[in-house]
Design a protein around this motif. Structure first.
Motif, PDB file in Angstrom:
ATOM      1  N   TRP A  46       0.597  -1.258  -0.026  1.00  0.00           N
ATOM      2  CA  TRP A  46      -0.086   0.167   0.113  1.00  0.00           C
ATOM      3  C   TRP A  46       0.977   1.185   0.034  1.00  0.00           C
ATOM      4  CZ3 TRP A  46      -5.286   0.708   0.378  1.00  0.00           C
ATOM      5  CH2 TRP A  46      -5.838   1.820   0.668  1.00  0.00           C
ATOM      6  N   ALA A  47       1.857   1.327   1.173  1.00  0.00           N
ATOM      7  CA  ALA A  47       2.836   2.389   0.866  1.00  0.00           C
ATOM      8  C   ALA A  47       3.283   2.717  -0.391  1.00  0.00           C
ATOM      9  CB  ALA A  47       3.634   2.293   2.252  1.00  0.00           C
ATOM     10  N   TRP A  48       3.882   1.541  -0.849  1.00  0.00           N
ATOM     11  CA  TRP A  48       4.758   1.648  -2.122  1.00  0.00           C
ATOM     12  C   TRP A  48       3.617   2.146  -3.279  1.00  0.00           C
ATOM     13  CZ3 TRP A  48       3.986  -1.988  -6.500  1.00  0.00           C
ATOM     14  CH2 TRP A  48       4.665  -1.655  -7.530  1.00  0.00           C
ATOM     15  N   TRP A  49       2.753   1.596  -3.436  1.00  0.00           N
ATOM     16  CA  TRP A  49       1.669   1.878  -4.465  1.00  0.00           C
ATOM     17  C   TRP A  49       1.019   3.303  -4.095  1.00  0.00           C
ATOM     18  CZ3 TRP A  49       1.545   0.691  -9.277  1.00  0.00           C
ATOM     19  CH2 TRP A  49       0.529   0.668 -10.153  1.00  0.00           C
ATOM     20  N   ARG A  50       0.188   3.342  -3.075  1.00  0.00           N
ATOM     21  CA  ARG A  50      -0.661   4.266  -2.733  1.00  0.00           C
ATOM     22  C   ARG A  50      -0.076   5.511  -2.193  1.00  0.00           C
ATOM     23  NH1 ARG A  50      -6.035   2.445  -2.374  1.00  0.00           N
ATOM     24  NH2 ARG A  50      -6.569   4.653  -1.790  1.00  0.00           N
ATOM     25  N   LEU A  51       1.259   5.298  -1.374  1.00  0.00           N
ATOM     26  CA  LEU A  51       1.672   6.557  -0.685  1.00  0.00           C
ATOM     27  C   LEU A  51       3.178   6.878  -1.295  1.00  0.00           C
ATOM     28  CD1 LEU A  51       1.205   5.351   3.047  1.00  0.00           C
ATOM     29  CD2 LEU A  51      -0.509   6.722   1.371  1.00  0.00           C
ATOM     30  N   ASP A  52       3.478   6.208  -2.420  1.00  0.00           N
ATOM     31  CA  ASP A  52       4.679   6.836  -3.352  1.00  0.00           C
ATOM     32  C   ASP A  52       6.057   6.528  -2.494  1.00  0.00           C
ATOM     33  OD1 ASP A  52       5.674   7.671  -5.579  1.00  0.00           O
ATOM     34  OD2 ASP A  52       6.006   9.578  -4.928  1.00  0.00           O
ATOM     35  N   ARG A  53       6.058   5.443  -1.817  1.00  0.00           N
ATOM     36  CA  ARG A  53       7.410   5.233  -1.140  1.00  0.00           C
ATOM     37  C   ARG A  53       8.118   4.432  -2.129  1.00  0.00           C
ATOM     38  NH1 ARG A  53       4.593   7.828   2.314  1.00  0.00           N
ATOM     39  NH2 ARG A  53       4.519   7.499   4.317  1.00  0.00           N
ATOM     40  N   SER A  54       9.301   4.111  -1.563  1.00  0.00           N
ATOM     41  CA  SER A  54      10.542   3.568  -2.287  1.00  0.00           C
ATOM     42  C   SER A  54       9.963   2.274  -2.886  1.00  0.00           C
ATOM     43  CB  SER A  54      11.759   3.351  -1.582  1.00  0.00           C
ATOM     44  OG  SER A  54      12.633   2.556  -2.227  1.00  0.00           O
ATOM     45  N   ILE A  55      10.214   1.529  -3.745  1.00  0.00           N
ATOM     46  CA  ILE A  55       9.981   0.004  -4.271  1.00  0.00           C
ATOM     47  C   ILE A  55      10.756  -0.750  -3.184  1.00  0.00           C
ATOM     48  CG2 ILE A  55      12.050  -0.166  -5.846  1.00  0.00           C
ATOM     49  CD1 ILE A  55       9.823  -1.632  -7.500  1.00  0.00           C
ATOM     50  N   LEU A  56      11.604  -0.399  -2.374  1.00  0.00           N
ATOM     51  CA  LEU A  56      12.255  -1.364  -1.463  1.00  0.00           C
ATOM     52  C   LEU A  56      11.562  -1.579  -0.457  1.00  0.00           C
ATOM     53  CD1 LEU A  56      15.948   0.418  -1.293  1.00  0.00           C
ATOM     54  CD2 LEU A  56      15.184  -1.761  -2.555  1.00  0.00           C
ATOM     55  N   TRP A  57      10.196  -0.897  -0.106  1.00  0.00           N
ATOM     56  CA  TRP A  57       9.356  -1.308   0.870  1.00  0.00           C
ATOM     57  C   TRP A  57       8.770  -2.716   0.480  1.00  0.00           C
ATOM     58  CZ3 TRP A  57       6.029   1.308   4.605  1.00  0.00           C
ATOM     59  CH2 TRP A  57       6.804   2.513   5.052  1.00  0.00           C
ATOM     60  N   LEU A  58       8.697  -3.242  -0.869  1.00  0.00           N
ATOM     61  CA  LEU A  58       8.294  -4.423  -1.098  1.00  0.00           C
ATOM     62  C   LEU A  58       9.044  -5.512  -0.511  1.00  0.00           C
ATOM     63  CD1 LEU A  58       7.355  -3.911  -4.828  1.00  0.00           C
ATOM     64  CD2 LEU A  58       5.956  -3.639  -2.571  1.00  0.00           C
ATOM     65  N   VAL A  59      10.512  -5.401  -0.423  1.00  0.00           N
ATOM     66  CA  VAL A  59      11.072  -6.505   0.294  1.00  0.00           C
ATOM     67  C   VAL A  59      10.594  -6.874   1.586  1.00  0.00           C
ATOM     68  CG1 VAL A  59      13.807  -7.137   0.935  1.00  0.00           C
ATOM     69  CG2 VAL A  59      13.172  -5.775  -1.117  1.00  0.00           C
ATOM     70  N   PRO A  60      10.633  -6.135   2.596  1.00  0.00           N
ATOM     71  CA  PRO A  60       9.887  -6.497   3.975  1.00  0.00           C
ATOM     72  C   PRO A  60       8.749  -7.105   3.736  1.00  0.00           C
ATOM     73  CG  PRO A  60      10.453  -4.097   3.958  1.00  0.00           C
ATOM     74  CD  PRO A  60      11.187  -4.566   2.682  1.00  0.00           C
ATOM     75  N   GLY A  61       7.896  -6.309   2.953  1.00  0.00           N
ATOM     76  CA  GLY A  61       6.490  -6.702   2.577  1.00  0.00           C
ATOM     77  C   GLY A  61       6.260  -8.211   2.275  1.00  0.00           C
ATOM     78  N   VAL A  62       7.260  -8.557   1.214  1.00  0.00           N
ATOM     79  CA  VAL A  62       7.088  -9.989   0.822  1.00  0.00           C
ATOM     80  C   VAL A  62       7.507 -10.697   1.875  1.00  0.00           C
ATOM     81  CG1 VAL A  62       8.199 -11.713  -0.764  1.00  0.00           C
ATOM     82  CG2 VAL A  62       7.508  -9.377  -1.680  1.00  0.00           C
ATOM     83  N   VAL A  63       8.531 -10.585   2.765  1.00  0.00           N
ATOM     84  CA  VAL A  63       8.979 -11.291   4.030  1.00  0.00           C
ATOM     85  C   VAL A  63       7.923 -11.405   4.909  1.00  0.00           C
ATOM     86  CG1 VAL A  63      10.366 -11.347   5.747  1.00  0.00           C
ATOM     87  CG2 VAL A  63      11.466 -10.888   3.695  1.00  0.00           C
TER      88      VAL A  63
END
Length: 109
Positions: A23-40
């Motif tokens: 959500w943060a990456w897509w909707r709040l324009d955060r870094s794509i690196l947020w996806l790494v801990p998201g997947v974990v």
């Protein structure tokens, strides 16, 4: 082994945290690196839910759903700084009652 409601709480936090990273990456324009801990976090969620003492996956998922909903409302308040309204709280309470019935209702052997 953790008691089932506590296990579901930890699973809910892992799922919500993982989904919030997307959500943060897509909707709040955060870094794509947020996806790494998201997947974990989402992998942790799946593993935790598989530790449930329920005999069937569908029953574990159904009971977990009530805990997930209540935890999501707590997330709304604690992380997103928005107070749940009366309908959120009533709905969350109904879901917790439903989860309790699913978890602890007498079963025919």
């Amino acid at each position: 082994m953790l008691p089932t409601p506590l296990l579901y709480l930890f699973a809910a936090l892992a799922e919500i945290g993982g989904c919030f990273a997307f959500w943060a990456w897509w909707r709040l324009d955060r870094s794509i690196l947020w996806l790494v801990p998201g997947v974990v976090s989402l992998a942790l969620f799946a593993w935790l839910l598989s530790l449930s003492s329920a005999e069937f996956a569908g029953r574990a998922y159904a009971a977990y759903g009530g805990i997930y909903i209540a935890t999501s409302l707590a997330w709304l308040w604690a992380v997103e700084h928005r107070s749940p309204d009366q309908w959120d709280l009533i709905g969350g309470a109904v879901c917790l009652v439903g989860a309790g019935i699913i978890l602890y209702g007498p079963r025919a052997v």
